[in-house]
Design an enzyme around this catalytic site. Structure first.
Site, short mmCIF file in Angstrom:
data_model
loop_
_atom_site.label_atom_id
_atom_site.label_comp_id
_atom_site.label_asym_id
_atom_site.label_seq_id
_atom_site.Cartn_x
_atom_site.Cartn_y
_atom_site.Cartn_z
N SER A 1 47.41 41.31 27.14
CA SER A 1 47.85 39.92 27.08
C SER A 1 47.17 39.24 25.91
O SER A 1 46.07 39.66 25.51
CB SER A 1 47.47 39.20 28.39
OG SER A 1 47.62 37.80 28.26
N TYR B 1 40.56 37.39 34.52
CA TYR B 1 41.79 37.96 33.93
C TYR B 1 41.59 38.25 32.45
O TYR B 1 41.88 39.36 31.97
CB TYR B 1 42.95 36.98 34.14
CG TYR B 1 44.27 37.44 33.57
CD1 TYR B 1 45.03 38.40 34.22
CD2 TYR B 1 44.75 36.89 32.38
CE1 TYR B 1 46.25 38.81 33.68
CE2 TYR B 1 45.96 37.30 31.85
CZ TYR B 1 46.71 38.26 32.51
OH TYR B 1 47.91 38.67 31.97
N LYS C 1 41.56 41.90 30.55
CA LYS C 1 42.53 42.25 29.51
C LYS C 1 41.82 42.59 28.20
O LYS C 1 42.28 43.46 27.44
CB LYS C 1 43.52 41.10 29.31
CG LYS C 1 44.47 40.90 30.49
CD LYS C 1 45.33 42.14 30.72
CE LYS C 1 46.46 41.88 31.72
NZ LYS C 1 47.32 43.05 31.92
N1 LIG Z 1 54.72 37.44 32.20
C1 LIG Z 1 53.96 36.98 31.22
O1 LIG Z 1 54.20 35.89 30.67
C2 LIG Z 1 52.80 37.77 30.72
C3 LIG Z 1 52.01 37.28 29.69
C4 LIG Z 1 50.94 38.04 29.24
C5 LIG Z 1 50.67 39.28 29.81
N2 LIG Z 1 51.43 39.73 30.82
C6 LIG Z 1 51.10 41.03 31.40
O2 LIG Z 1 52.31 41.77 31.55
C7 LIG Z 1 52.24 42.57 32.72
C8 LIG Z 1 53.41 42.28 33.63
O3 LIG Z 1 53.44 40.89 33.89
P1 LIG Z 1 54.57 40.28 34.84
O4 LIG Z 1 54.67 38.85 34.53
O5 LIG Z 1 55.78 41.12 34.79
O6 LIG Z 1 53.83 40.42 36.26
P2 LIG Z 1 54.43 40.51 37.71
O7 LIG Z 1 55.85 40.06 37.74
O8 LIG Z 1 53.46 39.82 38.59
O9 LIG Z 1 54.39 42.08 37.97
C9 LIG Z 1 53.19 42.74 38.13
C10 LIG Z 1 53.40 43.75 39.22
O10 LIG Z 1 52.14 44.41 39.44
C11 LIG Z 1 51.95 44.47 40.83
N3 LIG Z 1 50.57 44.58 41.23
C12 LIG Z 1 49.64 43.59 41.27
N4 LIG Z 1 48.50 44.07 41.80
C13 LIG Z 1 48.72 45.38 42.09
C14 LIG Z 1 47.94 46.38 42.67
N5 LIG Z 1 46.69 46.15 43.11
N6 LIG Z 1 48.47 47.61 42.81
C15 LIG Z 1 49.73 47.87 42.43
N7 LIG Z 1 50.54 46.94 41.88
C16 LIG Z 1 50.03 45.70 41.72
C17 LIG Z 1 52.53 43.18 41.33
O11 LIG Z 1 52.74 43.22 42.73
P3 LIG Z 1 52.64 41.86 43.58
O12 LIG Z 1 53.88 41.08 43.24
O13 LIG Z 1 52.53 42.32 44.98
O14 LIG Z 1 51.40 41.14 43.09
C18 LIG Z 1 53.82 43.09 40.53
O15 LIG Z 1 54.86 43.82 41.13
C19 LIG Z 1 50.88 42.30 33.34
O16 LIG Z 1 49.95 43.25 32.89
C20 LIG Z 1 50.52 40.92 32.79
O17 LIG Z 1 49.12 40.72 32.77
C21 LIG Z 1 52.49 39.01 31.30
#
Ligand SMILES: NC(=O)c1ccc[n+]([C@@H]2O[C@H](COP(=O)([O-])OP(=O)(O)OC[C@H]3O[C@@H](n4cnc5c(N)ncnc54)[C@H](OP(=O)(O)O)[C@@H]3O)[C@@H](O)[C@H]2O)c1
Length: 185
Positions: free
Chosen positions: A141, A154, A158
């Site tokens: 991130s 967080y 990261k």
């Molecule tokens: N979306 C953004 O704007 C953004 C920005 C910067 C970086 N990122 C990074 O991009 C990646 C994906 O983001 P996203 O927005 O798509 O996130 P998301 O929709 O929350 O998806 C993350 C997935 O990981 C699962 N997860 C969380 N804790 C877990 C665990 N202990 N064991 C197994 N699975 C687990 C979550 O399950 P639950 O739903 O049960 O928690 C969810 O299904 C992440 O690494 C995030 O840090 C995203």
């Protein structure tokens, strides 16, 4: 047509129940890759699996349970074959002020966001076919380089993941595993 050369490649994706992980899984599936998907959200994972074309295995896994990671990757390899590509997408965020952030909360986020990526990578390396090119992509991130209020755990996790990925590239690149980082905004 698989214009990226991904047809038949065996791909592991964590965090595939929704969001970016699901989109990445969809992209690989559209290119003819064979997938094993991981997430703690078993229902969401099954929803992803059911909508993808081709061979996709869904393997529920809580990445905070470090002892469960290698067996889950082994289960994936036994179902789809030696993995070629690993994409670590799963992450968690528990916003807390630095004044109240506990050791348990900090350690949990480091475990899921950073340590789990190391453990999946180690299992991937052990189980892959070294005669085939390998690739690991870790999703970090821009928070790795930008502090925001209540984001200490967080952002720290990261930042550690970003450096871990550079280390992976240095140590495992020469043996045929490309390691790259994505930094979504
Ligand atoms: N979306 C953004 O704007 C953004 C920005 C910067 C970086 N990122 C990074 O991009 C990646 C994906 O983001 P996203 O927005 O798509 O996130 P998301 O929709 O929350 O998806 C993350 C997935 O990981 C699962 N997860 C969380 N804790 C877990 C665990 N202990 N064991 C197994 N699975 C687990 C979550 O399950 P639950 O739903 O049960 O928690 C969810 O299904 C992440 O690494 C995030 O840090 C995203």
């Amino acid at each position: 047509m698989s214009w990226l050369g991904l047809k038949g490649r065996r791909v592991l994706v964590t965090g595939a129940a929704g969001g970016i992980g699901r989109a990445i899984a969809e992209g690989f599936a559209a290119q003819g890759a064979i997938l094993a998907l991981f997430d703690r959200d078993a229902e969401g994972l099954e929803r992803t699996r059911a909508t993808l074309p081709g061979t996709t295995e869904a393997i529920p896994l809580d990445l905070s349970d470090s002892d469960a990671i290698a067996p889950a990757v082994e289960a994936a390899a036994s179902r789809i074959g030696p993995p070629d590509i690993l994409v670590n997408v799963a992450a968690m965020s528990l916003p807390r002020s630095l004044a109240t952030l506990t050791a348990e909360q900090f350690t949990l986020q480091m475990g899921v966001n950073t340590t789990a990526a190391l453990l999946t990578a180690q299992a991937f390396r052990r189980l892959r076919d070294p005669a085939r090119p390998g690739a690991i992509t870790n999703v970090s991130s821009i928070a790795a380089a930008h502090a925001v209020p209540n984001g200490a755990a967080y952002s720290s996790s990261k930042a550690a993941l970003s450096m871990l990925t550079r280390q992976l590239a240095v140590e495992w690149g020469p043996e045929g595993i490309r390691c790259n980082l994505l930094n979504p905004a």
